[in-house]
Write an enzyme that holds these catalytic residues in place. Structure first.
Site, PDB file in Angstrom:
ATOM      1  N   GLN A 243       0.828  -1.199   0.000  1.00  0.00           N
ATOM      2  CA  GLN A 243       0.000   0.000   0.000  1.00  0.00           C
ATOM      3  C   GLN A 243       0.869   1.260   0.000  1.00  0.00           C
ATOM      4  O   GLN A 243       1.929   1.299   0.632  1.00  0.00           O
ATOM      5  CB  GLN A 243      -0.918   0.002   1.214  1.00  0.00           C
ATOM      6  CG  GLN A 243      -2.006  -1.065   1.174  1.00  0.00           C
ATOM      7  CD  GLN A 243      -3.139  -0.702   0.225  1.00  0.00           C
ATOM      8  OE1 GLN A 243      -3.243   0.417  -0.248  1.00  0.00           O
ATOM      9  NE2 GLN A 243      -3.998  -1.675  -0.055  1.00  0.00           N
ATOM     10  N   TYR A 274      -5.942 -13.540  -3.180  1.00  0.00           N
ATOM     11  CA  TYR A 274      -5.137 -12.436  -3.713  1.00  0.00           C
ATOM     12  C   TYR A 274      -4.268 -11.917  -2.565  1.00  0.00           C
ATOM     13  O   TYR A 274      -4.190 -10.723  -2.296  1.00  0.00           O
ATOM     14  CB  TYR A 274      -6.011 -11.312  -4.280  1.00  0.00           C
ATOM     15  CG  TYR A 274      -7.080 -11.771  -5.256  1.00  0.00           C
ATOM     16  CD1 TYR A 274      -6.798 -11.927  -6.607  1.00  0.00           C
ATOM     17  CD2 TYR A 274      -8.375 -12.039  -4.815  1.00  0.00           C
ATOM     18  CE1 TYR A 274      -7.791 -12.341  -7.507  1.00  0.00           C
ATOM     19  CE2 TYR A 274      -9.363 -12.448  -5.697  1.00  0.00           C
ATOM     20  CZ  TYR A 274      -9.070 -12.603  -7.049  1.00  0.00           C
ATOM     21  OH  TYR A 274     -10.049 -13.015  -7.923  1.00  0.00           O
ATOM     22  N   GLU A 296      -2.052 -16.513  -4.231  1.00  0.00           N
ATOM     23  CA  GLU A 296      -1.535 -15.331  -4.921  1.00  0.00           C
ATOM     24  C   GLU A 296      -0.871 -15.781  -6.218  1.00  0.00           C
ATOM     25  O   GLU A 296      -0.177 -16.800  -6.235  1.00  0.00           O
ATOM     26  CB  GLU A 296      -0.522 -14.612  -4.008  1.00  0.00           C
ATOM     27  CG  GLU A 296       0.371 -13.603  -4.660  1.00  0.00           C
ATOM     28  CD  GLU A 296      -0.386 -12.461  -5.303  1.00  0.00           C
ATOM     29  OE1 GLU A 296      -0.084 -12.148  -6.472  1.00  0.00           O
ATOM     30  OE2 GLU A 296      -1.275 -11.888  -4.648  1.00  0.00           O
ATOM     31  N   ASP A 340      -9.268  -9.814  -1.420  1.00  0.00           N
ATOM     32  CA  ASP A 340      -8.628  -8.518  -1.705  1.00  0.00           C
ATOM     33  C   ASP A 340      -8.216  -8.486  -3.176  1.00  0.00           C
ATOM     34  O   ASP A 340      -7.031  -8.517  -3.504  1.00  0.00           O
ATOM     35  CB  ASP A 340      -7.418  -8.336  -0.783  1.00  0.00           C
ATOM     36  CG  ASP A 340      -6.743  -6.984  -0.957  1.00  0.00           C
ATOM     37  OD1 ASP A 340      -7.354  -6.072  -1.541  1.00  0.00           O
ATOM     38  OD2 ASP A 340      -5.586  -6.848  -0.510  1.00  0.00           O
ATOM     39  N   CYS A 367     -10.512  -1.704  -3.773  1.00  0.00           N
ATOM     40  CA  CYS A 367      -9.901  -0.435  -4.160  1.00  0.00           C
ATOM     41  C   CYS A 367     -10.667   0.232  -5.289  1.00  0.00           C
ATOM     42  O   CYS A 367     -10.258   1.307  -5.751  1.00  0.00           O
ATOM     43  CB  CYS A 367      -8.445  -0.650  -4.576  1.00  0.00           C
ATOM     44  SG  CYS A 367      -8.219  -1.804  -5.950  1.00  0.00           S
TER      45      CYS A 367
END
Length: 409
Positions: A243, A274, A296, A340, A367
């Site tokens: 982030q 994720y 991932e 996510d 997001c």
């Protein structure tokens, strides 16, 4: 040179997802940059977007005829409407609006997305500030570009044309200073990264950079850097994902912990989808999860996750999430899930696969409000409820923000 036929005087009625603003001209929607709802502006039409066959037009504000009380001097002086649109750097598309009103507008974007795509009826949260600053000096990761003439800088807004600037107000001070010291080089991009140790890394990527030919060696391994959340340290590649706001990982970790508290049973398998380098797998462990699987697609990130979570009972899997879920046995179930996804969202296939796992609860970290709303719409079609939504202004002066949603059966 701009002719009078290129200009329209427009009344701005709303904000659109993506940081532009809404007006109408003779019944046609016009998306306008650098405006505020309630204003009357003079805007220059984008010639490529106009024409009778276009369902909407695009335009750029060149003069504010009737300003909003929420208009401020742009936080990035070079992006102000006093400059020609083609000379304004991108990345701070709400920087002309006071911070409190930016959050009002972001909430409106979320509300409209939920109403349109998620079925409506959800309680829309306020977008929470994460600090009391003026919204500058927070970017720990900045990408600049080098053009064919060796110019270094950001892209102009809504373009891929490099422009030189004299300041980087959203960047951490050390990154801003390093950015202004950069010289040209081969065409490509330059990432400036300031991890928790405060030392700026400069990572150049040539436009024509290719994999070494067979037999001609390999690229050196990426530098590993470290970030901290609470008392945990996470390793990752210097150019890997983390982030960009220095408080973002801690804020989101706390939000996920809060919505999943009471939903994590030590006897069940929990999933971090994720999962990156394992931030939310650690959250699941802190909540009492003793059997956690993180999935991932990046092999490097998965390897880091395994190292970061070595003290926990976590299985780190390198795979695309949709393919991983499709390959689980029909008898598989889940306890809690952290979802996510990237900006495009999880998508119907992943949502339906999660539904078949019958988890007790899902924490969705988003997001992109439209992608979130679409996925929530699919979950709700399948009978899921959304009792909690929280929004966070982790990207001040830009249109971006994060949302954490709790889904329960």
């Amino acid at each position: 040179m701009t002719s009078s036929s290129d200009l329209l005087d427009l009344d701005i009625t709303g904000i659109a997802h993506g940081g532009t603003f809404v007006a109408r001209h003779e019944g046609r929607v016009v998306f306008v940059s650098d405006a505020i709802p309630g204003e009357r502006v003079r805007a220059r039409l984008d010639a490529d977007s106009t024409g009778a066959s276009k369902s909407f037009w695009r335009a750029e504000t060149v003069d504010v005829l009737e300003p909003s009380p929420h208009r401020r001097s742009h936080i990035w002086a070079e992006a102000d409407v006093a400059h020609a649109p083609e000379s304004r750097p991108g990345g701070a598309d709400l920087g002309h609006i006071d911070l409190a009103h930016q959050r009002v507008l972001k909430r409106q974007v979320l509300a409209e997305a939920l109403d349109r795509f998620a079925g409506g009826g959800l309680e829309v949260p306020a977008i929470e500030a994460v600090d009391s600053s003026d919204g500058t000096g927070w970017r720990t990761r900045v990408t600049l570009h080098v053009d064919d003439d060796g110019a270094v800088g950001p892209y102009a807004a809504r373009s891929h044309r490099v422009i030189r600037v004299g300041a980087h107000p959203l960047a951490r001070p050390a990154i801003a200073a390093a950015a202004l010291d950069l010289a040209g080089g081969r065409p490509g991009s330059i990432d400036l990264v300031e991890p928790a140790d405060g030392e700026v890394r400069i990572l150049r990527r040539d436009r024509h950079d290719e994999r070494p030919a067979r037999g001609h060696g390999r690229r050196p391994a990426p530098e590993i850097v470290y970030e901290t959340v609470g008392d945990r340290r996470f390793q990752l590649d210097a150019g890997g994902f983390w982030q960009v706001h220095p408080r973002a990982a801690s804020v989101l970790d706390a939000a996920v912990y809060g919505v999943l508290d009471g939903h994590v049973d030590a006897s069940e398998t929990h999933y971090d989808l994720y999962g990156g380098v394992g931030l939310f797998s650690a959250t699941l462990g802190d909540l009492g999860g003793t059997d956690v699987v993180t999935v991932e697609s990046s092999r490097r990130a998965t390897a880091h996750a395994a190292e970061n979570l070595a003290a926990l009972d976590v299985t780190a899997v390198t795979a695309r999430v949709d393919r991983y879920l499709a390959g689980l046995p029909a008898t598989a179930t889940a306890g809690a899930v952290v979802l996510d996804p990237p900006r495009a969202g999880a998508g119907r296939a992943v949502v339906e696969a999660l539904h078949r796992l019958s988890p007790d609860a899902i924490a969705y970290v988003a997001c992109d409000p439209v992608a979130l709303a679409r996925d929530l719409g699919t979950f709700r079609e399948l009978g899921w409820q959304v009792p909690t939504l929280r929004g966070f202004d982790l990207f001040p002066h830009s249109h971006h923000f994060e949302v954490v949603a709790l889904l329960t059966r």
